[in-house]
Enzyme design. Structure first.
Site, PDB file in Angstrom:
ATOM      1  N   ASN A   1       5.115  38.818 -76.648  1.00 13.74           N
ATOM      2  CA  ASN A   1       4.169  37.773 -76.255  1.00 13.74           C
ATOM      3  C   ASN A   1       3.865  37.877 -74.760  1.00 13.74           C
ATOM      4  OD1 ASN A   1       2.423  35.666 -76.615  1.00 13.74           O
ATOM      5  ND2 ASN A   1       3.961  34.191 -77.279  1.00 13.74           N
TER       6      ASN A   1
ATOM      7  N   HIS B   1       5.055  25.475 -77.141  1.00 15.22           N
ATOM      8  CA  HIS B   1       5.181  25.992 -78.504  1.00 15.22           C
ATOM      9  C   HIS B   1       5.064  24.891 -79.553  1.00 15.22           C
ATOM     10  CE1 HIS B   1       6.618  29.896 -76.934  1.00 15.22           C
ATOM     11  NE2 HIS B   1       6.264  30.348 -78.116  1.00 15.22           N
TER      12      HIS B   1
END
Length: 495
Positions: free
Chosen positions: A318, A349
């Site tokens: 990521n 998140h």
């Protein structure tokens, strides 16, 4: 999931059409902005229904905040609003509508839009308010010197290439692509002289796209055939915990978490291929004249699977999110930047408790891994044979530590997460604390020197430990160096 894949495949075809028929040499930036935005909103509407209005509302209000607040403080207000709006949407989706399910997860695209909103707000603040000498080299290269128009803003946030799965890109890179200036770069030789031998007006992304689609196909095949036979939930199965030996349990922990990764490989690599197919993602040429299409790539699979340190894994996983966390939090934090950055990552998140357990555990793992590296690694690098043994041991330790850390991220809830950790007697938590008590942890500098020592992409090898700098959060230094190189050259071209 079907909607997502169908929309991404449509976006791939649209990207080829966009590059072919709406090339910057044939079409004005205005038309390219309009088409990219309308296609993006259409895909969002098709995939998420009227939930797609959240994308427009979040972007529209953020733009209004930028206009009325002014460049001095707008980055703070945009940051709080965008992250707060995302959090409210995540809370309603998780705790009101469908806990534990990912169907119609409109918060996924909102996570990317939140990154873009906050990144651009900080870049405008750096470019239009702060003094040039007060900026770090990275901030100076990414700084935006004028307020974008509403169309440019919506195009950046909601274009069809990245609205569903990203990845994040800098505003300057995106505008440079839309205006057709990303192919004007010249390859610099090692001696610093300009060499136009490799300069092309429009290098083809076809080979890069084909390679990435092949990776997508293999990842999807692995996910559909292997992943379901190795569920992460089996790690907390009562019979398995009661009968399996510790080596067997740790081996299954590793393979089950490794099997959970291909779905991310598929989604992120497909997103990267879509951008490349549209002509976005070109990062110049290496010293051999080979085109590089990894400007906004989000992962490096080989480095992930062969990571020899906790930080190396996170540096290659990521990637664009790690860069975002570094730019908006770590570089600007006034105290405990590592802890602040992990907390921001958890909030971004979502609101599942497992995310917070994972990122709090990640703080311990990161600090302990750095302490070990700083204090003992130099004893094992003199002899190649000893270094090889050291790399094998650290690879095994890294894979177990990563798997142990991210189990709550997959299980989501508190009870199963604590069931897993308690069944392991919190062994790696305790080991990390003991490491921090035994080994001194050297303080790191966040100054510009750190940013100036990054390696170019072609000097990177699989030997992961050589990639690691001493900065405290797992940001992608190599990617950051590549990003800095390209945006600085964009700035030179624009000037």
């Amino acid at each position: 999931q079907v909607n997502f894949v169908v929309c991404q495949l449509f976006a791939l075809l649209a990207a080829v059409w966009f590059r072919t028929y709406l090339h910057s040499s044939k079409t004005s930036p205005f038309i390219r902005h309009v088409v990219a935005t309308l296609l993006g909103l259409y895909l969002a509407l098709f995939c998420f229904g009227w939930y797609a209005l959240h994308f427009v509302i979040q972007s529209g209000i953020s733009y209004y905040i930028m206009i009325i607040i002014g460049v001095e403080n707008m980055h703070k207000y945009c940051f709080v609003f965008a992250l707060g709006y995302l959090t409210v949407c995540q809370i309603t989706r998780v705790y009101i509508f469908d806990y534990g399910q990912y169907s119609a997860d409109f918060s996924g695209p909102m996570m990317i839009i939140t990154q873009k909103i906050t990144s651009l707000a900080f870049e405008i603040h750096d470019g239009m308010f702060r003094k040039n000498e007060d900026l770090t080299p990275s901030q100076r290269c990414l700084a935006v010197r004028r307020m974008p128009s509403l169309l440019e803003y919506l195009s950046y946030n909601c274009n069809f290439m990245g609205i569903l799965a990203g990845p994040l890109c800098s505003y300057k890179d995106y505008i440079t692509f839309i205006e057709g200036r990303s192919y004007q770069l010249q390859q610099s030789e090692a001696n610093g002289k300009e060499d136009s031998k490799y300069e092309q007006t429009d290098p083809s992304p076809n080979i890069a796209v084909a390679q990435k689609l092949l990776i997508c196909g293999l990842s999807l095949l692995f996910h559909m055939t292997i992943t379901k036979t190795l569920p992460v939930e089996y790690n907390i199965d009562d019979n398995f915990r009661a009968t399996a030996s510790w080596p067997v349990r740790f081996f299954y922990l590793y393979v089950s978490l490794m099997a959970a990764r291909p779905k991310y490989y598929f989604a992120w690599t497909l997103a990267d291929a879509i951008n490349n197919a549209a002509g976005f993602g070109f990062r110049g040429y290496d010293k051999n004249g080979v085109t590089r299409w990894d400007l906004i790539s989000n992962l490096r699979i080989q480095q992930i699977e062969f990571s020899t340190s906790f930080k190396m894994f996170l540096d290659n996983w990521n990637i664009q999110t790690a860069l975002w966390l570094k730019r908006v939090c770590y570089e600007r934090a006034t105290f405990s930047p590592t802890i602040q950055t992990f907390i921001l990552s958890a909030i971004w998140h979502g609101v599942y408790p497992g995310y917070y357990l994972t990122f709090l555990t990640g703080v311990l793992m990161t600090l302990a891994a750095r302490a070990i590296r700083n204090n003992i690694r130099h004893y094992f690098v003199e002899s190649p044979a000893v270094k090889l043994c050291y790399d094998i041991v650290t690879w095994m330790a890294t894979q177990i530590a990563i798997s142990y850390t991210v189990v709550p991220f997959v299980l989501l809830s508190v009870k199963p997460s604590f069931t897993f950790y308690s069944s392991c007697y919190f062994c790696l938590h305790i080991a990390s604390i003991l490491v921090l008590l035994v080994f001194p942890l050297k303080r790191t500098q966040k100054g510009s020197k750190k940013h100036e020592t990054v390696q170019p992409v072609w000097s990177k090898t699989l030997e992961g430990e050589n990639l690691l700098q001493k900065n405290s959060y797992s940001t992608t230094n190599n990617s950051f160096g590549q990003k800095q190189e390209i945006t600085c050259r964009y700035q030179t071209l624009k000037q």
